[in-house]
Design a protein around this motif. Sequence first.
Motif, short mmCIF file in Angstrom:
data_model
loop_
_atom_site.label_atom_id
_atom_site.label_comp_id
_atom_site.label_asym_id
_atom_site.label_seq_id
_atom_site.Cartn_x
_atom_site.Cartn_y
_atom_site.Cartn_z
N ALA A 42 0.82 -1.21 0.00
CA ALA A 42 0.00 0.00 0.00
C ALA A 42 0.86 1.26 0.00
N HIS A 43 2.02 1.22 0.67
CA HIS A 43 2.87 2.41 0.73
C HIS A 43 3.40 2.77 -0.65
N ILE A 44 3.61 1.77 -1.49
CA ILE A 44 4.06 2.03 -2.86
C ILE A 44 2.92 2.66 -3.66
N ALA A 45 1.72 2.11 -3.51
CA ALA A 45 0.56 2.67 -4.20
C ALA A 45 0.32 4.11 -3.77
N GLU A 46 0.50 4.40 -2.48
CA GLU A 46 0.27 5.77 -2.00
C GLU A 46 1.32 6.73 -2.57
N GLU A 47 2.55 6.30 -2.66
CA GLU A 47 3.59 7.15 -3.27
C GLU A 47 3.23 7.49 -4.71
N ILE A 48 2.67 6.52 -5.42
CA ILE A 48 2.27 6.73 -6.81
C ILE A 48 1.09 7.71 -6.88
N LYS A 49 0.15 7.59 -5.97
CA LYS A 49 -1.01 8.49 -5.98
C LYS A 49 -0.57 9.93 -5.75
N VAL A 50 0.33 10.15 -4.80
CA VAL A 50 0.82 11.51 -4.53
C VAL A 50 1.44 12.10 -5.78
N MET A 51 2.26 11.31 -6.47
CA MET A 51 2.89 11.77 -7.71
C MET A 51 1.85 12.06 -8.78
N ALA A 52 0.89 11.15 -8.96
CA ALA A 52 -0.09 11.29 -10.04
C ALA A 52 -1.02 12.49 -9.80
N ARG A 53 -1.36 12.79 -8.53
CA ARG A 53 -2.22 13.93 -8.25
C ARG A 53 -1.56 15.24 -8.67
N LEU A 54 -0.24 15.30 -8.51
CA LEU A 54 0.47 16.52 -8.90
C LEU A 54 0.38 16.79 -10.38
N GLU A 55 0.27 15.73 -11.18
CA GLU A 55 0.21 15.86 -12.64
C GLU A 55 -1.22 15.91 -13.16
N TRP A 56 -2.07 15.06 -12.61
CA TRP A 56 -3.42 14.89 -13.18
C TRP A 56 -4.52 15.51 -12.32
N GLY A 57 -4.19 15.97 -11.13
CA GLY A 57 -5.23 16.49 -10.26
C GLY A 57 -5.97 15.35 -9.58
N ALA A 58 -7.29 15.51 -9.45
CA ALA A 58 -8.10 14.49 -8.79
C ALA A 58 -8.02 13.17 -9.56
N LEU A 59 -7.87 12.08 -8.82
CA LEU A 59 -7.76 10.77 -9.42
C LEU A 59 -9.12 10.07 -9.40
N CYS A 66 -7.29 1.82 -4.73
CA CYS A 66 -6.34 0.73 -4.96
C CYS A 66 -5.15 0.86 -4.01
N HIS A 67 -4.81 -0.26 -3.35
CA HIS A 67 -3.70 -0.26 -2.39
C HIS A 67 -2.67 -1.32 -2.74
N ASP A 68 -2.55 -1.61 -4.02
CA ASP A 68 -1.62 -2.64 -4.49
C ASP A 68 -0.71 -2.03 -5.54
N ASN A 96 5.48 3.27 -13.04
CA ASN A 96 6.24 2.03 -13.28
C ASN A 96 7.65 2.16 -12.73
N THR A 97 8.25 3.34 -12.88
CA THR A 97 9.60 3.56 -12.35
C THR A 97 9.61 3.43 -10.83
N ILE A 98 8.59 3.96 -10.17
CA ILE A 98 8.50 3.87 -8.70
C ILE A 98 8.38 2.42 -8.27
#
Length: 260
Positions: A42-59, A66-68, A96-98
């Motif tokens: 879940a910690h990996i998924a959360e790191e990805i969400k933080v990054m994606a929100r900065l680029e795409w806004g609301a997810l 998703c926590h996988d 994918n890089t993360i």
Amino acid sequence: MWPLSGRSSGPRALRQLLHGVDAVFFDFDGPVCDLFGKKPTAHIAEEIKVMARLEWGALDRDVEDCHDSHGILHRLRDMLDGTPAQRCREPLDEANTIVTRHEYDAVNSAVQAPDVEPLLDVLLDLRKRLVVVSNNAKEPVQRYLERTDLQSRFEAVCGRDPREPRRMKPHPDAVRRALTAVGGMDPAKALLVGDQLTDLQAAKAAGIRFLGYTQDRRRLRRMKQHGADGVVASHAPVLVAARALVDDYSCERRLQTESK
């Protein structure tokens, strides 16, 4: 560990299964090693969400829920394709890089599955061709195999397509690449050892045989219900069956020599 008898495949069935194939493909996380120590990602998924929100806004909600670490790659891909607005794909590539970075970290402490090394050696004695088929990135898998001196046992590693997460298992893409790696073998002559139902689905879609590897009783039952060719709780019974096959072949050769 619960008893094998009456629940998982017996020695005779395993011997017949191995006898009927020329190649054995192994899922990585589970059958080869315990990559994340059974810890959630879940910690990996959360790191990805933080990054994606900065680029795409609301997810999208299914992304947020998703926590996988692998599942979120698939959901980000769906989000990229499912919105009318033009979105850049950089967050998907960065996700994918993360995940790959965390896989690199994990292989440094991953614990090898019991009996996998002697099993690989006996399968090679039986002239089986061995390939890793994984939803993990190819390069971390290769690093683990090098660290544990297992790289010489495998002809190839077929890992996650970094550009298209939809090709992860249960999609049969990696299994089909493994078949190509062993010379375009007849799918009926190959076997995948996997610990998830997605592995079983990928095997069936590619037309190859499947041996489940799980101590989870519910998953074992579901694998049987969905057509697994066998299910085991450890590599130990497979190793016994493989060694029995070696003895069978040695006996056959001896009888052939004596009859000449």
